[in-house]
Design an enzyme around this catalytic site. Structure first.
Site, PDB file in Angstrom:
ATOM      1  N   LYS A   9       0.878  -1.134  -0.099  1.00 14.59           N
ATOM      2  CA  LYS A   9       0.096   0.215   0.155  1.00 14.59           C
ATOM      3  C   LYS A   9       0.676   0.847  -0.215  1.00 14.59           C
ATOM      4  O   LYS A   9       1.772   1.256  -0.373  1.00 14.59           O
ATOM      5  CB  LYS A   9      -0.734   0.034   1.082  1.00 14.59           C
ATOM      6  CG  LYS A   9      -1.633  -1.166   1.328  1.00 14.59           C
ATOM      7  CD  LYS A   9      -2.684  -0.674   2.747  1.00 14.59           C
ATOM      8  CE  LYS A   9      -3.632  -2.273   2.226  1.00 14.59           C
ATOM      9  NZ  LYS A   9      -5.157  -1.783   4.052  1.00 14.59           N
ATOM     10  N   TYR A  49     -13.023  -2.879  -2.828  1.00 12.96           N
ATOM     11  CA  TYR A  49     -13.345  -2.500  -1.094  1.00 12.96           C
ATOM     12  C   TYR A  49     -14.468  -2.675  -1.777  1.00 12.96           C
ATOM     13  O   TYR A  49     -15.377  -2.057  -0.709  1.00 12.96           O
ATOM     14  CB  TYR A  49     -12.828  -1.627  -0.669  1.00 12.96           C
ATOM     15  CG  TYR A  49     -11.087  -1.521  -0.433  1.00 12.96           C
ATOM     16  CD1 TYR A  49     -10.848  -3.263   0.453  1.00 12.96           C
ATOM     17  CD2 TYR A  49     -10.321  -0.548  -0.424  1.00 12.96           C
ATOM     18  CE1 TYR A  49      -9.495  -3.245   0.452  1.00 12.96           C
ATOM     19  CE2 TYR A  49      -8.915  -0.803  -0.701  1.00 12.96           C
ATOM     20  CZ  TYR A  49      -8.172  -2.624   0.663  1.00 12.96           C
ATOM     21  OH  TYR A  49      -7.637  -3.018   1.171  1.00 12.96           O
ATOM     22  N   ARG A 102       1.826  -6.292   9.936  1.00 11.92           N
ATOM     23  CA  ARG A 102       1.496  -5.054  10.402  1.00 11.92           C
ATOM     24  C   ARG A 102       1.521  -5.400  11.835  1.00 11.92           C
ATOM     25  O   ARG A 102       1.597  -3.151  12.407  1.00 11.92           O
ATOM     26  CB  ARG A 102      -0.641  -5.412  10.471  1.00 11.92           C
ATOM     27  CG  ARG A 102      -0.625  -5.050   8.506  1.00 11.92           C
ATOM     28  CD  ARG A 102      -1.992  -5.454   8.727  1.00 11.92           C
ATOM     29  NE  ARG A 102      -2.446  -5.903   7.263  1.00 11.92           N
ATOM     30  CZ  ARG A 102      -3.972  -6.094   6.845  1.00 11.92           C
ATOM     31  NH1 ARG A 102      -4.203  -6.312   7.651  1.00 11.92           N
ATOM     32  NH2 ARG A 102      -4.407  -5.596   5.697  1.00 11.92           N
ATOM     33  N   ASN A 112      -2.153  -0.117   6.908  1.00 13.58           N
ATOM     34  CA  ASN A 112      -1.641  -0.606   7.703  1.00 13.58           C
ATOM     35  C   ASN A 112      -0.223  -1.996   6.453  1.00 13.58           C
ATOM     36  O   ASN A 112      -0.752  -2.924   6.915  1.00 13.58           O
ATOM     37  CB  ASN A 112      -2.462  -2.076   8.127  1.00 13.58           C
ATOM     38  CG  ASN A 112      -3.540  -1.820   7.144  1.00 13.58           C
ATOM     39  OD1 ASN A 112      -4.022  -1.931   6.152  1.00 13.58           O
ATOM     40  ND2 ASN A 112      -4.841  -3.033   7.419  1.00 13.58           N
ATOM     41  N   HIS A 115      -2.439  -5.312   1.815  1.00 15.32           N
ATOM     42  CA  HIS A 115      -4.156  -5.682   1.995  1.00 15.32           C
ATOM     43  C   HIS A 115      -3.355  -7.250   1.013  1.00 15.32           C
ATOM     44  O   HIS A 115      -1.905  -7.293   0.247  1.00 15.32           O
ATOM     45  CB  HIS A 115      -4.261  -5.261   0.268  1.00 15.32           C
ATOM     46  CG  HIS A 115      -5.423  -6.388  -0.180  1.00 15.32           C
ATOM     47  ND1 HIS A 115      -6.235  -6.656   0.430  1.00 15.32           N
ATOM     48  CD2 HIS A 115      -5.231  -7.313  -1.165  1.00 15.32           C
ATOM     49  CE1 HIS A 115      -7.639  -7.554  -0.127  1.00 15.32           C
ATOM     50  NE2 HIS A 115      -5.989  -8.114  -0.626  1.00 15.32           N
ATOM     51  N   GLU A 126      -9.095 -11.424  -7.374  1.00 20.51           N
ATOM     52  CA  GLU A 126      -8.015 -10.266  -6.881  1.00 20.51           C
ATOM     53  C   GLU A 126      -7.030 -10.182  -7.977  1.00 20.51           C
ATOM     54  O   GLU A 126      -6.455  -9.612  -8.733  1.00 20.51           O
ATOM     55  CB  GLU A 126      -7.770  -9.959  -6.294  1.00 20.51           C
ATOM     56  CG  GLU A 126      -8.954 -10.069  -4.945  1.00 20.51           C
ATOM     57  CD  GLU A 126      -8.416  -9.992  -3.190  1.00 20.51           C
ATOM     58  OE1 GLU A 126      -7.149 -10.099  -2.763  1.00 20.51           O
ATOM     59  OE2 GLU A 126      -9.163  -9.718  -2.519  1.00 20.51           O
TER      60      GLU A 126
HETATM   61  P1  ADP Z   1      -7.916  -6.773   5.781  1.00 23.01           P
HETATM   62  O1  ADP Z   1      -6.966  -5.341   4.972  1.00 23.01           O
HETATM   63  O2  ADP Z   1      -7.554  -7.654   6.811  1.00 23.01           O
HETATM   64  O3  ADP Z   1      -8.559  -7.904   4.502  1.00 23.01           O
HETATM   65  P2  ADP Z   1     -10.605  -5.619   5.119  1.00 23.01           P
HETATM   66  O4  ADP Z   1     -11.092  -5.542   4.430  1.00 23.01           O
HETATM   67  O5  ADP Z   1     -11.887  -5.263   6.746  1.00 23.01           O
HETATM   68  O6  ADP Z   1      -9.119  -5.581   5.842  1.00 23.01           O
HETATM   69  O7  ADP Z   1     -10.462  -4.376   5.784  1.00 23.01           O
HETATM   70  C1  ADP Z   1      -9.973  -2.935   4.326  1.00 23.01           C
HETATM   71  C2  ADP Z   1      -9.157  -2.613   4.357  1.00 23.01           C
HETATM   72  O8  ADP Z   1      -9.730  -1.315   5.165  1.00 23.01           O
HETATM   73  C3  ADP Z   1      -7.967  -2.720   5.504  1.00 23.01           C
HETATM   74  O9  ADP Z   1      -6.994  -3.325   5.491  1.00 23.01           O
HETATM   75  C4  ADP Z   1      -7.854  -0.887   6.425  1.00 23.01           C
HETATM   76  O10 ADP Z   1      -6.664  -0.341   5.425  1.00 23.01           O
HETATM   77  C5  ADP Z   1      -9.254  -0.112   5.863  1.00 23.01           C
HETATM   78  N1  ADP Z   1      -9.891  -0.231   7.110  1.00 23.01           N
HETATM   79  C6  ADP Z   1     -10.675  -1.997   7.551  1.00 23.01           C
HETATM   80  N2  ADP Z   1     -11.521  -1.186   8.797  1.00 23.01           N
HETATM   81  C7  ADP Z   1     -11.256   0.128   9.260  1.00 23.01           C
HETATM   82  C8  ADP Z   1     -11.325   1.235  10.454  1.00 23.01           C
HETATM   83  N3  ADP Z   1     -12.307   0.338  10.785  1.00 23.01           N
HETATM   84  N4  ADP Z   1     -10.721   1.819  10.480  1.00 23.01           N
HETATM   85  C9  ADP Z   1      -9.870   2.188   9.552  1.00 23.01           C
HETATM   86  N5  ADP Z   1      -9.573   1.558   7.976  1.00 23.01           N
HETATM   87  C10 ADP Z   1     -10.335   0.776   8.298  1.00 23.01           C
END
Ligand code: ADP
Length: 153
Positions: A9, A49, A102, A112, A115, A126
């Site tokens: 990212k 997303y 992370r 973070n 992805h 994806e």
């Molecule tokens: P992951 O990336 O761990 O698979 P998600 O698909 O739930 O998690 O979310 C996609 C991305 O959106 C996360 O990696 C993070 O950057 C962001 N994100 C998710 N939940 C939150 C939140 N509550 N607050 C801020 N950013 C978030």
């Protein structure tokens, strides 16, 4: 062998973590099958997303992902999807275990670093979203017999 998608990212790109994060996957024994730098846009992020579209932070997350180019990678290995997710750690960098990417490099929920696909089905979708077929390479790794036992591969 299984393939999975990783995105380095903008938080990784800006903080100079491309090498260190890539190195984590390499050192584990995963095989890099594809990689390129791209600029994400609103359309592809709406797809990628889609599961977040009703969240209050949706636009913020999209803006964050468009803040600079990203590097997309295809990593290959037995159970690559779950192996990579374990290396990446929990979504919220503040809660992610030390030793995970992370956990070691992020102190944020949003910023973070990486992805990683969360299921085999998601990985297939994806990878085809971010790579053309001819951008994923199958090549023999000389080290394979030292990564896996004969009965595993
Ligand atoms: P992951 O990336 O761990 O698979 P998600 O698909 O739930 O998690 O979310 C996609 C991305 O959106 C996360 O990696 C993070 O950057 C962001 N994100 C998710 N939940 C939150 C939140 N509550 N607050 C801020 N950013 C978030």
């Amino acid at each position: 062998m299984e393939k999975t998608l990783v995105i380095l990212k903008p938080s990784a790109m800006q903080r100079g973590l491309i090498g260190e994060v890539t190195s984590r996957f390499e050192r584990k024994g995963l095989i890099l099958a594809g990689t390129k730098m791209i600029q994400l846009d609103d359309a592809i992020l709406n797809e990628h997303y889609a599961h977040l579209k009703d969240k209050p932070f949706f636009q913020r997350v999209k803006n964050s992902m468009m803040a600079s180019p990203v590097i997309v990678q295809c990593w290959e290995g037995i159970d690559a999807v779950s192996v990579v997710r374990a290396l990446v750690g929990k979504t919220n960098g503040r809660e992610a275990a030390a030793g995970t990417i992370r956990g070691d490099y992020s102190i944020s929920f949003q910023e973070n670093i990486v992805h990683a696909s969360d299921s085999v089905e998601a990985a297939e979708v994806e990878l085809s979203r971010f790579f053309e077929e001819n951008e994923i390479f199958a090549y023999k790794k000389a080290v394979l017999s030292f990564l896996y036992s004969n009965d595993e591969v």
